[in-house]
Design an enzyme around this catalytic site. Structure first.
Site, PDB file in Angstrom:
ATOM      1  CE  LYS A 269      -0.584   0.145   5.066  1.00 16.55           C
ATOM      2  NZ  LYS A 269      -1.569   0.083   6.161  1.00 16.55           N
ATOM      3  NE  ARG A 270       3.209   2.927   5.292  1.00 19.80           N
ATOM      4  CZ  ARG A 270       2.548   2.049   6.030  1.00 19.80           C
ATOM      5  NH1 ARG A 270       2.564   0.777   5.683  1.00 19.80           N
ATOM      6  NH2 ARG A 270       1.872   2.431   7.098  1.00 19.80           N
TER       7      ARG A 270
END
Length: 509
Positions: A269-270
């Site tokens: 997600k990063r």
């Protein structure tokens, strides 16, 4: 009789729904629709310590925006087979019944070890150079559980409400075989499998027991999940076997990982690819981190879904643009790849560009009007449609339209310096003045008329069209590139173009 196709998407409400989770939901949705089956949304909230407020609602909204809504489950259907949240199912005693059955058959046991004792066990195994310290057929012999304690000791501990978990009793050295639709036959030795916790001290089941019980009771026919669950599958096979349900278990399909653009590791997600990792904007209250969503970034849901379908699956043809109906017809589990699928940001934007081009000018104008209205321009809708028609070929997103075509609404005050430096001189300045006069005198101002007048003026001024065509564009729009020039000139209109040309003659030095 062939079992009815019933599949489930079973996320945990521990945060925003990552695009990898959406792909799992998509493949389940396509498979269910292909076989006229059921697609169920089940919320696996067994880990209450990680529960995030709003996550469940986010999941539901994401599936709706993506156009892959379940026909049954949390937030969907008539609720006739509820509850679909594991926390609510736990209250009905569904899971304990199965755990007790495993205890009674000798295939599970009570473990009373404290967290300190578990830590000591891991340190002891690490000191002994054990590669993967775990609670298993060997280490359990030195722990505090119903396999090492007498019946009386176990009964006293339970009667005293001593905290315990129920663990699966994995055999010491046994071959475990199972078939995966994507990967074929998988063989694992039980020595590599730990004694999974099935029921926690608070009575809440872990994923390992809960999803099996739910899949059986909900008559799930096929279980699709990420490749990261493959190492746990042998333990799950044993649970089905020990419950006498191996013949009723769903067919398994472990989906390949979505990899970073460089192929080095799993997409997270990063990830810094420049594109969102979530379908919708997500704010994580625990970390105060904000994550952009595909919807808010300007992606069409159809493009997002089309892109996701190709992350690990292919139709076996050269076709790349699929409507959801076409995906349903083409989809099969057998065409899912075993190897990880690299996420390609540029290809992802390409998908959106293709869908943008397929949109009608009316549809694009409706979206683009939000930008123009915010700027208090409120242009005529027919004019807005024509602007969209001219600039859509250059855009990946509708939210790029303003930067690409703001000159259709506002006359330029700054002119492309490179073109001006190269083309602006007394001769070209004289040409622009003459063209303004000829345009003002024109009785018609369609694109072809505007082009004819331009060429006629070039002849009159004895200047080559190539010397002043880009300069004309800069005088009208301020920029050196864009859609078909005389389409632009015609759309802006005679009065607007004449005014812009005269302004440029005065402003450019």
């Amino acid at each position: 009789m062939e079992k009815r196709v019933r599949v489930r998407f079973a996320p945990s409400p521990t945060g925003g729904l990552h695009m990898g989770g959406v792909r799992v939901a998509l493949f389940n949705y396509l498979f269910a629709k292909k076989h006229n089956g059921d697609f169920i949304l089940r919320i696996e909230d067994t880990d209450q310590t990680r529960y995030v407020k709003g996550a469940e609602e986010y999941i539901i909204e994401s599936l709706k925006w993506c156009g892959i809504a379940p026909n049954e489950g949390v937030g969907f259907g008539d609720g006739s087979h509820a509850p679909y949240r594991q926390s609510e199912r736990k209250e009905k005693g569904i899971y304990k019944k199965y755990a007790d059955k495993l205890i009674a058959s000798g295939n599970a046991y009570y473990a009373f070890d404290t967290s300190e004792e578990l830590d000591e066990m891991r340190k002891r195994l690490e000191a002994a150079k054990v590669a993967a310290p775990q609670y298993n057929a060997v280490s359990r012999q030195n722990m505090r559980n119903s396999l090492t304690l007498s019946e009386d000791e176990v009964k006293k501990l339970i009667d005293a409400n001593t905290p315990y978990v129920i663990r699966l009793k994995v055999p010491r050295n046994e071959e475990i075989r199972f078939h995966d639709i994507i990967r074929g036959w998988v063989v694992v030795n039980s020595s590599q499998v730990d004694d999974k916790v099935l029921l926690k001290s608070d009575g809440m089941p872990t994923y390992h027991l809960a999803h099996i019980v739910d899949d059986i009771e909900m008559q799930i026919s096929h279980a699709m999940r990420g490749e990261e669950w493959l190492p746990s599958a042998p333990a799950h096979i044993l649970i089905y076997r020990y419950l006498g349900l191996e013949n009723e278990m769903p067919k398994l399909a472990h989906l390949p990982l979505i990899l970073k653009p460089d192929g080095n590791g799993k997409l997270s997600k990063r990830d810094k690819s420049g594109l969102p990792m979530f379908p919708l904007n997500w704010f994580d209250e625990r970390t105060n981190e904000s994550y952009a969503g595909y919807r808010e970034t300007g992606f069409f849901a159809e493009a997002f879904i089309n892109m996701l379908a190709f992350l690990g699956w292919n139709p076996g043809t050269n076709q790349e643009i699929f409507s959801i109906e076409e995906l349903i017809q083409a989809f099969s589990l057998e065409r899912i790849n075993k190897s990880g699928a690299k996420f390609d940001p540029e290809k992802t934007k390409w998908f959106n560009q293709q869908y943008l081009r397929l949109k009608t000018d009316d549809a694009l104008a409706e979206i683009f009007s939000n930008d123009t209205n915010i700027k208090n321009l409120n242009p005529d809708f027919a004019y807005l449609k024509n602007v969209c028609r001219l600039i859509k070929e250059k855009a990946h997103f509708v939210n790029e339209f303003w930067d690409l075509g703001k000159y259709f609404f506002i006359a330029p005050t700054i002119y492309d310096a490179e073109v001006v430096k190269k083309r602006w001189n007394e001769k070209s300045k004289k040409f622009i003045s003459a063209l303004a006069k000829n345009y003002e005198a024109a009785s018609s101002f369609g694109a072809q008329h505007a082009e004819n007048i331009f060429k006629q003026t070039c002849e009159e001024q004895q200047i080559k069209t190539g010397e002043v065509m880009q300069l004309l564009r800069v005088c009208v729009s301020g920029v050196g590139g864009g859609p078909a020039l005389f389409e632009v000139v015609s759309l802006i209109g005679k009065a607007g173009v004449v005014n812009r040309l005269n302004t440029a003659v005065r402003a450019i030095v």
